[in-house]
Design an enzyme around this catalytic site. Structure first.
Site, PDB file in Angstrom:
ATOM      1  N   HIS A  43      40.178  -9.157  -9.764  1.00 22.95           N
ATOM      2  CA  HIS A  43      40.162  -9.023 -11.224  1.00 22.95           C
ATOM      3  C   HIS A  43      41.565  -9.199 -11.790  1.00 22.95           C
ATOM      4  O   HIS A  43      42.571  -8.944 -11.113  1.00 22.95           O
ATOM      5  CB  HIS A  43      39.620  -7.649 -11.619  1.00 22.95           C
ATOM      6  CG  HIS A  43      40.505  -6.518 -11.188  1.00 22.95           C
ATOM      7  ND1 HIS A  43      41.632  -6.125 -11.896  1.00 22.95           N
ATOM      8  CD2 HIS A  43      40.459  -5.712 -10.106  1.00 22.95           C
ATOM      9  CE1 HIS A  43      42.218  -5.126 -11.277  1.00 22.95           C
ATOM     10  NE2 HIS A  43      41.530  -4.853 -10.181  1.00 22.95           N
ATOM     11  N   GLU A 100      35.428  -1.183  -6.606  1.00 24.25           N
ATOM     12  CA  GLU A 100      36.627  -0.724  -5.904  1.00 24.25           C
ATOM     13  C   GLU A 100      36.356   0.594  -5.178  1.00 24.25           C
ATOM     14  O   GLU A 100      35.384   1.306  -5.462  1.00 24.25           O
ATOM     15  CB  GLU A 100      37.771  -0.559  -6.910  1.00 24.25           C
ATOM     16  CG  GLU A 100      39.112  -0.078  -6.341  1.00 24.25           C
ATOM     17  CD  GLU A 100      39.711  -0.996  -5.301  1.00 24.25           C
ATOM     18  OE1 GLU A 100      39.145  -1.078  -4.191  1.00 24.25           O
ATOM     19  OE2 GLU A 100      40.762  -1.607  -5.571  1.00 24.25           O
TER      20      GLU A 100
END
Length: 381
Positions: free
Chosen positions: A191, A266
Site C-alpha cells: 500500500h 497486516e
C-alpha cells in the site's frame, strides 16, 4: 451502489443454553449461489440467541468485505433474530440489543433485507457453527474447509480464519488454465504511504486504519501507471483502508475490478500499534527481544508471525487455483508481502525483517500450479 446482490446465511448455537457456543455464516452470490466467504468462531459460554446474533454480525461484515456497495439478503432459521432485525419485534435483552445495533451499523438499512428459512435450508451455516464448537472442544481453532488448526491462544487468535468478518478470496471452480499448468503472474504492491507510514509507526489490522496521505496518493498514482500492473485481470486487496484506496487507484487505471480479502490484512501488532520501533524497544524490551527471536511469539495482545503465515498460505493457495493463467495485482502490507516472498524463496522467518518493501513498491512473482514459484523482481518503485 454496485448493483450486486449477496446472500448471507447465518446461524449460531449453544450446547447448554447457555453453554459452549459458536456461530457460522456464509456469503453467496445471490444470483449464482457461488460461495464467496465463510466465517465461523467459537465464542465461549453464551446463549443460542447471542450466538445467532454473533453469526449475523459476522456474516454482514463478511458481505461488506466482499462488496461494500452490494444489496444483501439475510436468511436465517431464527425467527427471533429475523423479526427483531426487521423491526417487528422489540429487542429487550441487553446483549442482543448491543449486537443488533452493531449489525445495523455494518450496512445502510435500505440495502439489507431479512427473511426466515427452515433449518434444513440453513445447513451450511449450521455446519460451520458446529465445526467451530467441535474445534474449540478439541482445543483447536476453526479453519475454513473444516480443517481445525492447533489453537493459537488469545494472543494469536486474530490470525486464524475465525476472525469476525474475515472473508477469503471468493472461491470459484478451477479454470482450464490450471489443468494445463499455466502459472499465475502475481504483482505484489505494498500500500502507499499514510501519516503513520511516514512516521515509521506500526499500523496493524486492528489499529487506527489510516487513509493515504497526500504523498501516498501520488505514490498510488505512480504505481497505477507502472508497467508491472498493466494488463491485470483483477486487483485484490486487504480490507484495510490504505490498501483499498491504493487498489482503487490501480483498478481505475487498468480497468479491472477490485476484490477484498481480509486474509491479506497486516499483522495485528496489539499493544504496539501506533508505536515506533524505538518506542517498543524502550517500553517492552523483553517482549520485543522474544518476538524478534521466535516467530511463534506475539506482541502483547497481538498476532504472532506464524499466524500471519498460516493465513497467507491459505490465501495464496486460493489465488493459484482461481487465477491460473491470469495476471493479478495484490495490494497488501509489509508482513504478508514478506511472508509470501519468503515462501517463494524458501527462506525461514529469520529473513522476515531483512526484506525491504517500500510503499507502493511492486514485487513480481510467478506461481505455478504444482506449487513451485519464481521471483521475477523485488521492490520496484
Amino acid at each position: 451502489m454496485s448493483g450486486r446482490r449477496l446472500r448471507v446465511e447465518a446461524d449460531g448455537g449453544s450446547r447448554g443454553n447457555p453453554g459452549p457456543a459458536g456461530y457460522g455464516a456464509v456469503v453467496k452470490d445471490a444470483a449464482s449461489g457461488e460461495v464467496l466467504a465463510e466465517v465461523a468462531e467459537s465464542i465461549g459460554r453464551a446463549t443460542n440467541n447471542v450466538a445467532e446474533y454473533r453469526g449475523l454480525l459476522a456474516g454482514l461484515r463478511a458481505a461488506a468485505a466482499v462488496d461494500p456497495d452490494a444489496r444483501v439478503e439475510v436468511r436465517m432459521d431464527s425467527k427471533l433474530v429475523v423479526e427483531q432485525m426487521s423491526g417487528r419485534w422489540q429487542v429487550k435483552h441487553a446483549d442482543m440489543r448491543r449486537l443488533a445495533e452493531e449489525a445495523r451499523a455494518v450496512l445502510p438499512a435500505g440495502r439489507v433485507d431479512y427473511g426466515w428459512i427452515p433449518r434444513a435450508q440453513n445447513s451450511h451455516a449450521d455446519r460451520l457453527a458446529n465445526e467451530a464448537m467441535d474445534a474449540a472442544a478439541a482445543g483447536r481453532s476453526w479453519r475454513r474447509g473444516g480443517d481445525a488448526a492447533p489453537g493459537p491462544g488469545p494472543a494469536t487468535a486474530a490470525g486464524t480464519a475465525s476472525t469476525p468478518g474475515a472473508a477469503s478470496t471468493p472461491a470459484a471452480p478451477a479454470r482450464g488454465a490450471a489443468a494445463h499448468g499455466e502459472p499465475l503472474d502475481l504483482v505484489l504492491v505494498r500500500h502507499a504511504s499514510t501519516a503513520l507510514t511516514e512516521q515509521r509507526r506500526l499500523s496493524g489490522r486492528y489499529g487506527e486504519d489510516p487513509e493515504l496521505s497526500g504523498a501516498g496518493r501520488e505514490e498510488a498514482r505512480r504505481a497505477a501507471a507502472s508497467e508491472e500492473v498493466r494488463g491485470a485481470d483483477v486487483v485484490i486487496t486487504s480490507s484495510m483502508r490504505r490498501s483499498r484506496q491504493t487498489a482503487e487507484v490501480i483498478a481505475e487505471r487498468v480497468g479491472a475490478r477490485v476484490l477484498v480479502d481480509p486474509q491479506w490484512d497486516e499483522t495485528d501488532f496489539g499493544d504496539w500499534d501506533g508505536c515506533t520501533a524505538a518506542e517498543v524497544v524502550k517500553r517492552w524490551p523483553a517482549e520485543f527481544a522474544a518476538w524478534s527471536d521466535d516467530p511463534a511469539v506475539a506482541p502483547p495482545g497481538g498476532e504472532a508471525l506464524v499466524a500471519v503465515e498460516r493465513r497467507v498460505r491459505e490465501a495464496a493457495a486460493a489465488l493459484r487455483t482461481r487465477w491460473a493463467g491470469r495476471r493479478v495485482v495484490l495490494v497488501t502490507h509489509g508482513d504478508p508481502l514478506r511472508v509470501l516472498l519468503r515462501e517463494c524463496l524458501g527462506c525461514g522467518a529469520h529473513m522476515q525483517r531483512r526484506i525491504r518493501v517500500d510503499p507502493a513498491s511492486r514485487t513480481l512473482l510467478r506461481l505455478h500450479p504444482d506449487g513451485s514459484s519464481e521471483v521475477l523482481a523485488v521492490n520496484r518503485v
